[in-house]
Design a protein around this motif. Structure first.
Motif, PDB file in Angstrom:
ATOM      1  N   PHE A 296       0.830  -1.210   0.000  1.00 32.45           N
ATOM      2  CA  PHE A 296       0.000   0.000   0.000  1.00 32.45           C
ATOM      3  C   PHE A 296       0.868   1.265   0.000  1.00 32.45           C
ATOM      4  O   PHE A 296       0.565   2.245  -0.703  1.00 32.45           O
ATOM      5  N   LEU A 297       1.954   1.227   0.768  1.00 29.56           N
ATOM      6  CA  LEU A 297       2.829   2.393   0.822  1.00 29.56           C
ATOM      7  C   LEU A 297       3.546   2.623  -0.515  1.00 29.56           C
ATOM      8  O   LEU A 297       3.694   3.767  -0.956  1.00 29.56           O
ATOM      9  N   ILE A 298       3.989   1.551  -1.154  1.00 29.12           N
ATOM     10  CA  ILE A 298       4.650   1.683  -2.457  1.00 29.12           C
ATOM     11  C   ILE A 298       3.675   2.226  -3.494  1.00 29.12           C
ATOM     12  O   ILE A 298       4.030   3.070  -4.331  1.00 29.12           O
ATOM     13  N   MET A 299       2.432   1.748  -3.467  1.00 29.70           N
ATOM     14  CA  MET A 299       1.410   2.288  -4.370  1.00 29.70           C
ATOM     15  C   MET A 299       1.208   3.779  -4.106  1.00 29.70           C
ATOM     16  O   MET A 299       1.039   4.576  -5.039  1.00 29.70           O
ATOM     17  N   GLY A 300       1.251   4.154  -2.831  1.00 23.82           N
ATOM     18  CA  GLY A 300       1.113   5.566  -2.490  1.00 23.82           C
ATOM     19  C   GLY A 300       2.262   6.397  -3.024  1.00 23.82           C
ATOM     20  O   GLY A 300       2.062   7.517  -3.514  1.00 23.82           O
ATOM     21  N   VAL A 301       3.491   5.866  -2.957  1.00 28.08           N
ATOM     22  CA  VAL A 301       4.656   6.581  -3.486  1.00 28.08           C
ATOM     23  C   VAL A 301       4.533   6.778  -4.992  1.00 28.08           C
ATOM     24  O   VAL A 301       4.815   7.866  -5.509  1.00 28.08           O
ATOM     25  N   ILE A 302       4.097   5.739  -5.681  1.00 28.20           N
ATOM     26  CA  ILE A 302       3.916   5.852  -7.140  1.00 28.20           C
ATOM     27  C   ILE A 302       2.886   6.929  -7.460  1.00 28.20           C
ATOM     28  O   ILE A 302       3.073   7.749  -8.367  1.00 28.20           O
ATOM     29  N   GLY A 303       1.805   6.951  -6.684  1.00 26.11           N
ATOM     30  CA  GLY A 303       0.797   7.986  -6.873  1.00 26.11           C
ATOM     31  C   GLY A 303       1.340   9.378  -6.630  1.00 26.11           C
ATOM     32  O   GLY A 303       1.028  10.327  -7.361  1.00 26.11           O
ATOM     33  N   LEU A 304       2.196   9.523  -5.599  1.00 26.07           N
ATOM     34  CA  LEU A 304       2.805  10.820  -5.308  1.00 26.07           C
ATOM     35  C   LEU A 304       3.710  11.278  -6.449  1.00 26.07           C
ATOM     36  O   LEU A 304       3.702  12.467  -6.824  1.00 26.07           O
ATOM     37  N   VAL A 305       4.496  10.350  -7.002  1.00 28.14           N
ATOM     38  CA  VAL A 305       5.400  10.709  -8.104  1.00 28.14           C
ATOM     39  C   VAL A 305       4.613  11.186  -9.315  1.00 28.14           C
ATOM     40  O   VAL A 305       4.925  12.226  -9.915  1.00 28.14           O
ATOM     41  N   VAL A 306       3.565  10.451  -9.662  1.00 30.49           N
ATOM     42  CA  VAL A 306       2.745  10.835 -10.823  1.00 30.49           C
ATOM     43  C   VAL A 306       2.078  12.184 -10.588  1.00 30.49           C
ATOM     44  O   VAL A 306       2.090  13.064 -11.461  1.00 30.49           O
ATOM     45  N   ALA A 307       1.503  12.361  -9.401  1.00 29.36           N
ATOM     46  CA  ALA A 307       0.818  13.620  -9.091  1.00 29.36           C
ATOM     47  C   ALA A 307       1.798  14.795  -9.084  1.00 29.36           C
ATOM     48  O   ALA A 307       1.470  15.896  -9.543  1.00 29.36           O
ATOM     49  N   SER A 308       3.009  14.560  -8.580  1.00 27.69           N
ATOM     50  CA  SER A 308       4.016  15.628  -8.529  1.00 27.69           C
ATOM     51  C   SER A 308       4.448  16.044  -9.925  1.00 27.69           C
ATOM     52  O   SER A 308       4.627  17.231 -10.208  1.00 27.69           O
TER      53      SER A 308
END
Length: 257
Positions: free
Chosen positions: A165-177
């Motif tokens: 779940f945390l890794i998925m969150g990091v991927i989401g943060l990178v895309v959003a950034s």
């Protein structure tokens, strides 16, 4: 039989003590390597845009107490700024993919090189935020990181399930950034920063427990080369947790020039 059981229990106790001692040494190496990386990052960032030095021939004043060195001017006034911005991300992917083919000594040098590149990438914080707020945020981050890492190390709760779940969150943060680089939306930036703090707080505890668990699972082999590379990868993960936690907290706690 009693003598045999006594000898066996004694041998088990010695083995457990050796593992505990080895774990402490392993964690000390992880935190030590991470700390050296942090120092390299700070020096690299400071050398580009944190120099309040008026007598440098290549220094150019851009604010009340802000100066850019010659290298800083080259980076911030050319397309190189885009390369420096995304270089750490590419560096991490390449390092993670290639570490199995490196020796422990090579991996350590590559980690330190990555720390220097990261310093160049985040050096703009010295141009945007006041020095006092940067120091204050760093101290807050250090205290939070220490507490979270200690909890991850000492807790009896298995938090390995947090990883996906945390890794998925990091991927989401990178895309959003990346998307927000072009949108420049304050609302999106606020949401990214808030989620980023929560995600990297969780990753700090998760990664610490994972480093400990991985060591205990491989302690019987005592492969010095594997242990060396494992310590470096552990240092890299905790280093990234600290840097990202610091950067997201800075969005809330930092005072802008």
């Amino acid at each position: 039989m009693a003598d045999y059981n006594t000898i066996r229990a004694g041998a088990t106790g010695v083995r457990t003590a050796q593992i505990d001692e080895g774990l402490r040494a392993h964690m000390n190496k992880v935190y030590g390597t991470m700390s050296v990386g942090m120092l390299i990052t700070a020096l690299a960032a400071w050398s580009i845009s944190g120099l309040a030095v008026t007598d440098m021939p290549t220094a150019v004043q851009i604010g009340a107490d802000k100066y850019l060195t010659g290298l800083g001017q080259a980076l911030y006034t050319s397309p190189l700024k885009w390369l420096i911005m995304f270089a750490p991300l590419l560096f991490v992917f390449g390092f993670s993919a290639g570490i199995n083919r490196m020796s422990a000594a090579t991996a350590q040098v590559v980690f330190y090189a990555f720390a220097a590149v990261m310093g160049l990438s985040i050096s703009s914080i010295f141009l945007v935020f006041t020095g006092i707020s940067i120091v204050q945020t760093f101290l807050v981050t250090a205290i939070a990181f220490a507490g979270l890492s200690l909890w991850g190390y000492t807790t009896k709760k298995d938090i390995s399930g947090w990883g996906s779940f945390l890794i998925m969150g990091v991927i989401g943060l990178v895309v959003a950034s990346i998307v927000n680089i072009f949108l420049a939306s304050p609302a999106i930036m606020f949401a990214i920063s808030a989620l980023g703090i929560l995600i990297f707080a969780g990753l700090t505890a998760y990664d610490t427990q994972k480093i400990k668990t991985d060591y205990l699972q491989h302690a019987h082999a005592m492969d010095s080369e594997w242990l060396g590379k494992s310590a470096i990868m552990g240092a890299l993960n905790l280093y990234l947790d600290f840097i990202n936690l610091f950067m997201f907290l800075l969005q809330f706690l930092g005072n802008r020039e």
